[in-house]
Design an enzyme around this catalytic site. Structure first.
Site, short mmCIF file in Angstrom:
data_model
loop_
_atom_site.label_atom_id
_atom_site.label_comp_id
_atom_site.label_asym_id
_atom_site.label_seq_id
_atom_site.Cartn_x
_atom_site.Cartn_y
_atom_site.Cartn_z
N SER A 33 -17.27 9.93 -18.51
CA SER A 33 -17.41 8.81 -19.11
C SER A 33 -16.19 8.07 -19.05
O SER A 33 -14.91 8.79 -17.54
CB SER A 33 -17.40 8.66 -20.72
OG SER A 33 -17.73 7.34 -21.58
N ASN A 34 -15.36 7.01 -19.44
CA ASN A 34 -13.88 6.02 -19.46
C ASN A 34 -13.77 5.22 -20.76
O ASN A 34 -14.79 5.33 -21.06
CB ASN A 34 -14.93 5.43 -17.84
CG ASN A 34 -15.83 3.50 -18.63
OD1 ASN A 34 -15.79 3.51 -19.26
ND2 ASN A 34 -16.59 4.00 -17.96
#
Ligand code: CTP
Ligand code: CA
Length: 226
Positions: A33-34
């Site tokens: 993810s981020n």
């Protein structure tokens, strides 16, 4: 307390907005993810609703309350986000604010991955995710389509090429190399880029709250909505 827009200049319009990160499973307990907080997309959703629009917010996993008057659909992965967006089309305005993971695991492991005997490391095989905003902009019944570009270098060159490549009506470019804005912050600055009479035009928007920035972006959009 900020002054809210009094003009309901989006009344009768249906707006679809993506926000937050996507999460791409590696196995039952891990993901890619981020750091997207979702704040900019949620501020846009709140601003659109305050201006009278019917708003669908397609959200990745974030810890933010749903803005008043906004219909929220939670999703996890990029593929789910695309399916949720497509199920809401056609619409008048699409704003792609999500930080969509560009890649997902080629194979999601059914069981929790175990360390291998190889102490040198692990190589993950990844495949490209669909481009949600480009998919929407390529439709025959395309809405007015707004993208975002978070860059750490050559901001306007990279954002300008995304504007053309993805066939967007507007791109909101922001410099995420600056610590006082962007990811996780309540404030942001941006440059709007759009095509007009075969030229790329630009308008810088100063550092301000994400909610005020949302209204400045919408001021530009409302003037140009068909
Ligand atoms: N976007 C999208 N679907 C993707 C990737 C990006 O809809 N799979 C949208 C984002 O929501 C944003 C715009 O495209 O509005 C630009 O995203 P960005 O990550 O900056 O562009 P990419 O084309 O992925 O280029 P790169 O990450 O290589 O800079
Ligand atoms: Ca990307």
């Amino acid at each position: 307390v900020e002054a809210m827009t009094i003009h309901r200049d989006l009344a009768g319009r249906h707006v679809v907005i993506t926000a937050g990160p996507t999460r791409e499973a590696l196995d039952p307990v891990r993901y890619l993810s981020n750091h997207s907080s979702g704040k900019m997309g949620y501020a846009l959703a709140a601003a659109c609703a305050a201006r009278g629009a019917t708003v669908t917010l397609v959200s990745g996993p974030v810890s933010l309350p749903t803005p008043p008057g906004v219909e929220r659909q939670d999703v996890t992965s990029a593929e789910e986000m695309l399916a949720a967006v497509e199920s809401r089309l056609p619409c008048d305005l699409f704003i792609a604010c999500a930080a969509v993971a560009d890649y997902r695991a080629a194979h999601v492991a059914e069981h929790k991955l175990k360390k291998t005997e190889d102490e040198s490391g692990l190589t993950l095989a990844l495949v490209r995710n669909p481009d949600i905003v480009a998919t929407v902009a390529a439709r025959a019944d395309r809405p007015f389509t707004v993208g975002f570009a978070a860059e750490t270098q050559s901001l306007e060159t990279h954002a300008g090429s995304k504007l053309e490549r993805k066939r967007l009506d507007l791109i909101v470019a922001n410099d995420v190399a600056r610590g006082d804005r962007g990811f996780g912050s309540d404030d942001n600055a941006a440059t709007l880029l759009w095509r007009e009479r075969d030229e790329t035009r630009r308008q810088p928007l100063p550092l301000q709250s994400k909610r005020r920035l949302a209204d400045a972006i919408l001021d530009h959009v409302v003037e140009r909505l068909p």
